[in-house]
Scaffold this motif. Structure first.
Motif, PDB file in Angstrom:
ATOM      1  N   GLU A 183     -18.821 -11.667  22.248  1.00  0.00           N
ATOM      2  CA  GLU A 183     -18.525 -12.382  20.980  1.00  0.00           C
ATOM      3  C   GLU A 183     -18.924 -11.338  19.951  1.00  0.00           C
ATOM      4  N   LEU A 184     -19.835 -10.614  19.862  1.00  0.00           N
ATOM      5  CA  LEU A 184     -20.279  -9.896  18.989  1.00  0.00           C
ATOM      6  C   LEU A 184     -19.245  -8.644  18.689  1.00  0.00           C
ATOM      7  N   ALA A 185     -18.612  -8.292  19.799  1.00  0.00           N
ATOM      8  CA  ALA A 185     -17.695  -7.206  19.718  1.00  0.00           C
ATOM      9  C   ALA A 185     -16.324  -7.886  19.028  1.00  0.00           C
ATOM     10  N   ALA A 186     -15.876  -9.204  19.463  1.00  0.00           N
ATOM     11  CA  ALA A 186     -14.773  -9.947  18.751  1.00  0.00           C
ATOM     12  C   ALA A 186     -14.979 -10.169  17.294  1.00  0.00           C
ATOM     13  N   LEU A 187     -16.074 -10.222  17.034  1.00  0.00           N
ATOM     14  CA  LEU A 187     -16.536 -10.587  15.613  1.00  0.00           C
ATOM     15  C   LEU A 187     -16.376  -9.169  14.799  1.00  0.00           C
ATOM     16  N   THR A 188     -16.800  -8.244  15.544  1.00  0.00           N
ATOM     17  CA  THR A 188     -16.563  -6.946  14.861  1.00  0.00           C
ATOM     18  C   THR A 188     -15.025  -6.515  14.695  1.00  0.00           C
ATOM     19  N   GLU A 189     -14.201  -6.689  15.749  1.00  0.00           N
ATOM     20  CA  GLU A 189     -12.892  -6.581  15.481  1.00  0.00           C
ATOM     21  C   GLU A 189     -12.243  -7.428  14.461  1.00  0.00           C
ATOM     22  N   ALA A 190     -12.413  -8.713  14.409  1.00  0.00           N
ATOM     23  CA  ALA A 190     -12.011  -9.473  13.235  1.00  0.00           C
ATOM     24  C   ALA A 190     -12.484  -9.439  11.977  1.00  0.00           C
ATOM     25  N   ALA A 191     -13.549  -8.580  11.831  1.00  0.00           N
ATOM     26  CA  ALA A 191     -14.017  -8.529  10.486  1.00  0.00           C
ATOM     27  C   ALA A 191     -13.326  -8.112   9.402  1.00  0.00           C
ATOM     28  N   PRO A 192     -12.414  -7.087   9.806  1.00  0.00           N
ATOM     29  CA  PRO A 192     -11.460  -6.650   8.492  1.00  0.00           C
ATOM     30  C   PRO A 192     -10.364  -7.981   7.987  1.00  0.00           C
ATOM     31  N   ASP A 193     -10.276  -8.788   8.954  1.00  0.00           N
ATOM     32  CA  ASP A 193      -9.278  -9.757   8.532  1.00  0.00           C
ATOM     33  C   ASP A 193      -9.987 -11.062   7.877  1.00  0.00           C
ATOM     34  N   TRP A 194     -11.166 -11.068   7.669  1.00  0.00           N
ATOM     35  CA  TRP A 194     -11.905 -12.171   6.752  1.00  0.00           C
ATOM     36  C   TRP A 194     -12.693 -11.629   5.909  1.00  0.00           C
ATOM     37  N   GLU A 195     -13.328 -10.488   6.121  1.00  0.00           N
ATOM     38  CA  GLU A 195     -14.140  -9.790   5.047  1.00  0.00           C
ATOM     39  C   GLU A 195     -13.714  -9.928   3.495  1.00  0.00           C
ATOM     40  N   GLY A 196     -14.421 -10.446   2.828  1.00  0.00           N
ATOM     41  CA  GLY A 196     -13.995 -10.518   1.346  1.00  0.00           C
ATOM     42  C   GLY A 196     -12.992 -11.680   0.999  1.00  0.00           C
ATOM     43  N   LYS A 197     -12.529 -12.547   2.104  1.00  0.00           N
ATOM     44  CA  LYS A 197     -11.655 -13.401   1.522  1.00  0.00           C
ATOM     45  C   LYS A 197     -12.266 -14.761   1.171  1.00  0.00           C
ATOM     46  N   PHE A 198     -13.587 -15.012   1.492  1.00  0.00           N
ATOM     47  CA  PHE A 198     -14.149 -16.070   1.041  1.00  0.00           C
ATOM     48  C   PHE A 198     -15.914 -15.799   1.396  1.00  0.00           C
ATOM     49  N   PRO A 199     -16.777 -16.223   0.583  1.00  0.00           N
ATOM     50  CA  PRO A 199     -18.047 -15.939   0.675  1.00  0.00           C
ATOM     51  C   PRO A 199     -18.735 -16.665   1.832  1.00  0.00           C
ATOM     52  N   MET A 200     -19.341 -16.092   2.877  1.00  0.00           N
ATOM     53  CA  MET A 200     -20.029 -16.580   3.979  1.00  0.00           C
ATOM     54  C   MET A 200     -20.923 -15.442   4.429  1.00  0.00           C
ATOM     55  N   ARG A 201     -21.828 -15.710   5.474  1.00  0.00           N
ATOM     56  CA  ARG A 201     -22.762 -14.797   6.121  1.00  0.00           C
ATOM     57  C   ARG A 201     -22.821 -15.288   7.316  1.00  0.00           C
ATOM     58  N   ILE A 202     -23.102 -14.201   8.427  1.00  0.00           N
ATOM     59  CA  ILE A 202     -23.283 -14.445   9.752  1.00  0.00           C
ATOM     60  C   ILE A 202     -24.723 -13.734  10.265  1.00  0.00           C
ATOM     61  N   LYS A 213     -32.651  -4.113  20.334  1.00  0.00           N
ATOM     62  CA  LYS A 213     -32.610  -3.091  18.762  1.00  0.00           C
ATOM     63  C   LYS A 213     -31.707  -2.092  18.859  1.00  0.00           C
ATOM     64  N   SER A 214     -31.650  -1.378  20.053  1.00  0.00           N
ATOM     65  CA  SER A 214     -30.840  -0.260  20.184  1.00  0.00           C
ATOM     66  C   SER A 214     -29.242  -0.788  20.098  1.00  0.00           C
ATOM     67  N   LEU A 215     -29.081  -1.758  20.968  1.00  0.00           N
ATOM     68  CA  LEU A 215     -27.692  -2.290  21.064  1.00  0.00           C
ATOM     69  C   LEU A 215     -27.425  -2.752  19.883  1.00  0.00           C
ATOM     70  N   ALA A 216     -28.119  -3.420  18.917  1.00  0.00           N
ATOM     71  CA  ALA A 216     -27.858  -3.699  17.343  1.00  0.00           C
ATOM     72  C   ALA A 216     -27.652  -2.694  16.629  1.00  0.00           C
ATOM     73  N   HIS A 217     -28.318  -1.608  16.739  1.00  0.00           N
ATOM     74  CA  HIS A 217     -27.941  -0.423  15.663  1.00  0.00           C
ATOM     75  C   HIS A 217     -26.836   0.376  16.053  1.00  0.00           C
ATOM     76  N   THR A 218     -26.581   0.317  17.386  1.00  0.00           N
ATOM     77  CA  THR A 218     -25.068   1.161  17.708  1.00  0.00           C
ATOM     78  C   THR A 218     -23.991   0.303  17.726  1.00  0.00           C
ATOM     79  N   GLY A 219     -24.181  -1.132  17.637  1.00  0.00           N
ATOM     80  CA  GLY A 219     -23.114  -1.919  17.832  1.00  0.00           C
ATOM     81  C   GLY A 219     -21.981  -2.065  16.533  1.00  0.00           C
ATOM     82  N   GLY A 220     -22.567  -1.593  15.523  1.00  0.00           N
ATOM     83  CA  GLY A 220     -21.513  -1.751  14.280  1.00  0.00           C
ATOM     84  C   GLY A 220     -21.106  -3.069  13.822  1.00  0.00           C
ATOM     85  N   TRP A 221     -21.958  -4.102  14.477  1.00  0.00           N
ATOM     86  CA  TRP A 221     -21.639  -5.503  14.033  1.00  0.00           C
ATOM     87  C   TRP A 221     -21.495  -5.794  12.592  1.00  0.00           C
ATOM     88  N   PRO A 222     -20.850  -6.544  11.976  1.00  0.00           N
ATOM     89  CA  PRO A 222     -20.579  -7.050  10.595  1.00  0.00           C
ATOM     90  C   PRO A 222     -21.692  -8.166  10.517  1.00  0.00           C
TER      91      PRO A 222
END
Length: 163
Positions: free
Chosen positions: A64-83, A98-107
């Motif tokens: 799920e977090l990888a899919a959010l990362t992949e989809a992020a460019p499609d929705w970032e900046g289009k409307f205000p929200m936070r995850i 913490k290591s996984l979160a640090h290296t994941g690049g998740w938006p």
């Protein structure tokens, strides 16, 4: 027998309706540096937000977090929200998370619920589990599990919560 079925249906409807009206409960989480973050700080009165509960050992969570990362460019900046990705790993596995979160690049903003207090209060019984809240912290959507495409549903629900 018929009256019991009607009563059961009415109670289920009431439970579903009140679940949707739940507000974000007060709890204290931690950020990656170990600093306390109150859940009241997640509600800003301006933008809707989502919380997804995850753990380092949960493969669907990582997908799920990888899919959010992949989809992020499609929705970032289009409307205000936070995850917020709230990790429920316990103290024995928190460093791996913490290591996984640090290296994941998740938006997303990663927070830690080491004792699962918030997860328990919200009734999380399996992960990943997503909650969407409006700008005032009122729960408007919830979903358990992950299948490809759920990230689009999440974005649609965030957009709807922002209207």
């Amino acid at each position: 027998m018929k009256s019991k079925a009607v009563l059961l249906a009415a109670l289920c409807s009431l439970a579903f309706w009140t679940m949707g009206a739940q507000t974000l409960p007060e709890s204290v989480l931690e950020d990656a540096a170990g600093k306390a973050v109150k859940t009241s700080a997640l509600t800003d009165g301006k933008t809707p937000f989502a919380i997804t509960f995850w753990a380092s050992w949960c493969e669907p969570c990582k997908k799920e977090l990888a899919a959010l990362t992949e989809a992020a460019p499609d929705w970032e900046g289009k409307f205000p929200m936070r995850i917020y990705a709230i990790c429920v790993d316990d103290v024995r596995s928190i460093q791996r998370a913490k290591s996984l979160a640090h290296t994941g690049g998740w938006p997303v903003t990663v927070l830690y619920d080491k004792n699962s207090d918030l997860a328990r209060t919200l009734g999380v019984s399996s992960i990943p589990h997503v909650f969407v809240f409006d700008k005032n912290g009122k729960q408007v959507f919830t979903h358990m599990g992950y299948i490809p495409g759920d990230e689009e549903t999440l974005m649609e629900q965030l957009l709807k919560a922002g209207k």
